[in-house]
Scaffold this motif. Sequence first.
Motif, PDB file in Angstrom:
ATOM      1  N   VAL A  26      91.917   1.582  35.013  1.00 34.66           N
ATOM      2  CA  VAL A  26      90.847   2.516  34.854  1.00 34.66           C
ATOM      3  C   VAL A  26      90.038   2.357  36.233  1.00 34.66           C
ATOM      4  CG1 VAL A  26      88.853   3.436  33.671  1.00 34.66           C
ATOM      5  CG2 VAL A  26      90.652   2.475  32.416  1.00 34.66           C
ATOM      6  N   GLU A  27      89.755   3.495  37.087  1.00 34.44           N
ATOM      7  CA  GLU A  27      88.871   3.454  38.200  1.00 34.44           C
ATOM      8  C   GLU A  27      87.673   4.635  37.916  1.00 34.44           C
ATOM      9  OE1 GLU A  27      89.248   4.629  42.858  1.00 34.44           O
ATOM     10  OE2 GLU A  27      91.205   4.603  41.591  1.00 34.44           O
ATOM     11  N   VAL A  28      86.589   4.070  38.212  1.00 32.74           N
ATOM     12  CA  VAL A  28      85.412   4.601  37.755  1.00 32.74           C
ATOM     13  C   VAL A  28      84.496   4.813  39.045  1.00 32.74           C
ATOM     14  CG1 VAL A  28      83.066   5.028  36.421  1.00 32.74           C
ATOM     15  CG2 VAL A  28      85.445   4.107  35.478  1.00 32.74           C
ATOM     16  N   ARG A  29      83.658   5.790  39.642  1.00 29.91           N
ATOM     17  CA  ARG A  29      82.994   5.701  40.797  1.00 29.91           C
ATOM     18  C   ARG A  29      81.579   6.466  40.185  1.00 29.91           C
ATOM     19  NH1 ARG A  29      84.674   8.143  46.408  1.00 29.91           N
ATOM     20  NH2 ARG A  29      85.966   6.775  45.799  1.00 29.91           N
ATOM     21  N   ILE A  30      80.233   5.601  40.282  1.00 39.26           N
ATOM     22  CA  ILE A  30      79.210   6.110  39.849  1.00 39.26           C
ATOM     23  C   ILE A  30      78.281   6.184  41.068  1.00 39.26           C
ATOM     24  CG2 ILE A  30      77.289   5.562  38.506  1.00 39.26           C
ATOM     25  CD1 ILE A  30      79.824   5.959  36.919  1.00 39.26           C
ATOM     26  N   PRO A  31      77.596   7.225  41.373  1.00 37.74           N
ATOM     27  CA  PRO A  31      76.729   7.470  42.573  1.00 37.74           C
ATOM     28  C   PRO A  31      75.529   6.582  42.553  1.00 37.74           C
ATOM     29  CG  PRO A  31      76.493   9.326  41.181  1.00 37.74           C
ATOM     30  CD  PRO A  31      77.713   8.612  40.428  1.00 37.74           C
ATOM     31  N   VAL A  32      75.021   6.400  43.763  1.00 35.90           N
ATOM     32  CA  VAL A  32      73.758   5.848  44.281  1.00 35.90           C
ATOM     33  C   VAL A  32      72.752   6.337  43.166  1.00 35.90           C
ATOM     34  CG1 VAL A  32      72.268   5.291  46.010  1.00 35.90           C
ATOM     35  CG2 VAL A  32      74.512   5.477  46.569  1.00 35.90           C
ATOM     36  N   ASN A  33      72.016   5.066  42.762  1.00 37.80           N
ATOM     37  CA  ASN A  33      70.649   5.220  42.026  1.00 37.80           C
ATOM     38  C   ASN A  33      71.165   5.835  40.605  1.00 37.80           C
ATOM     39  OD1 ASN A  33      69.027   4.492  44.206  1.00 37.80           O
ATOM     40  ND2 ASN A  33      68.941   6.578  45.035  1.00 37.80           N
ATOM     41  N   ALA A  34      72.270   5.590  40.072  1.00 36.60           N
ATOM     42  CA  ALA A  34      72.642   6.255  38.805  1.00 36.60           C
ATOM     43  C   ALA A  34      73.051   5.074  38.158  1.00 36.60           C
ATOM     44  CB  ALA A  34      73.751   7.140  39.078  1.00 36.60           C
ATOM     45  N   THR A  35      73.066   5.044  36.696  1.00 34.24           N
ATOM     46  CA  THR A  35      73.826   4.018  35.735  1.00 34.24           C
ATOM     47  C   THR A  35      74.761   5.113  34.973  1.00 34.24           C
ATOM     48  OG1 THR A  35      72.010   4.175  34.096  1.00 34.24           O
ATOM     49  CG2 THR A  35      72.026   2.505  35.790  1.00 34.24           C
ATOM     50  N   ALA A  36      75.707   4.217  34.217  1.00 31.45           N
ATOM     51  CA  ALA A  36      76.590   5.041  33.369  1.00 31.45           C
ATOM     52  C   ALA A  36      77.139   4.007  32.148  1.00 31.45           C
ATOM     53  CB  ALA A  36      77.900   5.645  34.051  1.00 31.45           C
ATOM     54  N   GLN A  37      77.310   4.761  31.055  1.00 32.09           N
ATOM     55  CA  GLN A  37      78.190   3.831  30.045  1.00 32.09           C
ATOM     56  C   GLN A  37      79.649   4.045  30.072  1.00 32.09           C
ATOM     57  OE1 GLN A  37      75.945   4.755  26.303  1.00 32.09           O
ATOM     58  NE2 GLN A  37      74.967   2.669  26.642  1.00 32.09           N
ATOM     59  N   ILE A  38      80.317   3.204  30.058  1.00 33.78           N
ATOM     60  CA  ILE A  38      81.729   3.510  30.105  1.00 33.78           C
ATOM     61  C   ILE A  38      82.357   2.867  29.088  1.00 33.78           C
ATOM     62  CG2 ILE A  38      83.936   2.820  31.521  1.00 33.78           C
ATOM     63  CD1 ILE A  38      82.002   2.338  33.735  1.00 33.78           C
ATOM     64  N   VAL A  39      83.258   3.800  28.015  1.00 33.36           N
ATOM     65  CA  VAL A  39      83.881   3.161  26.908  1.00 33.36           C
ATOM     66  C   VAL A  39      85.285   2.924  27.313  1.00 33.36           C
ATOM     67  CG1 VAL A  39      84.599   3.701  24.558  1.00 33.36           C
ATOM     68  CG2 VAL A  39      82.104   4.403  25.418  1.00 33.36           C
ATOM     69  N   LEU A  40      85.925   1.908  26.993  1.00 37.44           N
ATOM     70  CA  LEU A  40      87.207   1.329  27.340  1.00 37.44           C
ATOM     71  C   LEU A  40      87.805   1.350  25.842  1.00 37.44           C
ATOM     72  CD1 LEU A  40      86.792  -0.882  30.255  1.00 37.44           C
ATOM     73  CD2 LEU A  40      87.454   1.423  30.482  1.00 37.44           C
ATOM     74  N   ALA A  41      88.645   2.476  25.437  1.00 34.61           N
ATOM     75  CA  ALA A  41      89.207   2.293  24.140  1.00 34.61           C
ATOM     76  C   ALA A  41      90.376   1.180  24.499  1.00 34.61           C
ATOM     77  CB  ALA A  41      89.999   3.640  23.962  1.00 34.61           C
ATOM     78  N   GLY A  42      90.375   0.453  23.091  1.00 30.91           N
ATOM     79  CA  GLY A  42      91.463  -0.606  22.944  1.00 30.91           C
ATOM     80  C   GLY A  42      91.286  -1.832  23.758  1.00 30.91           C
ATOM     81  N   ALA A  43      90.262  -1.892  24.483  1.00 29.86           N
ATOM     82  CA  ALA A  43      90.012  -3.137  25.493  1.00 29.86           C
ATOM     83  C   ALA A  43      89.395  -4.243  24.624  1.00 29.86           C
ATOM     84  CB  ALA A  43      89.150  -2.773  26.491  1.00 29.86           C
ATOM     85  N   ARG A  44      89.544  -5.569  25.040  1.00 28.64           N
ATOM     86  CA  ARG A  44      88.702  -6.712  24.449  1.00 28.64           C
ATOM     87  C   ARG A  44      88.028  -7.276  25.676  1.00 28.64           C
ATOM     88  NH1 ARG A  44      88.240  -4.318  20.829  1.00 28.64           N
ATOM     89  NH2 ARG A  44      89.702  -4.043  19.040  1.00 28.64           N
ATOM     90  N   LEU A  45      87.169  -7.657  25.553  1.00 26.43           N
ATOM     91  CA  LEU A  45      86.052  -8.249  26.489  1.00 26.43           C
ATOM     92  C   LEU A  45      86.929  -9.669  27.095  1.00 26.43           C
ATOM     93  CD1 LEU A  45      82.511  -8.466  25.382  1.00 26.43           C
ATOM     94  CD2 LEU A  45      83.588  -7.226  27.207  1.00 26.43           C
ATOM     95  N   ASN A  46      87.559 -10.338  26.343  1.00 31.50           N
ATOM     96  CA  ASN A  46      88.177 -11.690  26.684  1.00 31.50           C
ATOM     97  C   ASN A  46      89.567 -11.194  27.674  1.00 31.50           C
ATOM     98  OD1 ASN A  46      89.832 -10.816  24.663  1.00 31.50           O
ATOM     99  ND2 ASN A  46      90.189 -12.893  23.678  1.00 31.50           N
TER     100      ASN A  46
END
Length: 87
Positions: A26-46
């Motif tokens: 998954v590739e994500v680009r967030i512009p300067v001075n912004a924040t975002a929430q990203i949901v990665l379906a099926g992922a596990r933190l470890n």
Amino acid sequence: YAKAVLESSYGLIESSWKEEESWRKVEVRIPVNATAQIVLAGARLNQLSEESEPVATAEGILSADEIVDGVILTVGSGNYFFSYPIQ
């Protein structure tokens, strides 16, 4: 493969993903001075990495939480390249 682009008041927000062998990338680009929430379906933190680094120590990741069906991340501006095995 899928890709989406949104013109926001901060600039372009881009997201794309593809599956290669048994991995989702998954590739994500967030512009300067912004924040975002990203949901990665099926992922596990470890098993989740950003640019080959564990997501827990990756630069720009403000928070990471495992939820029932994946992982939810809060990130600052920047370019992110996540990968994780397909469950």
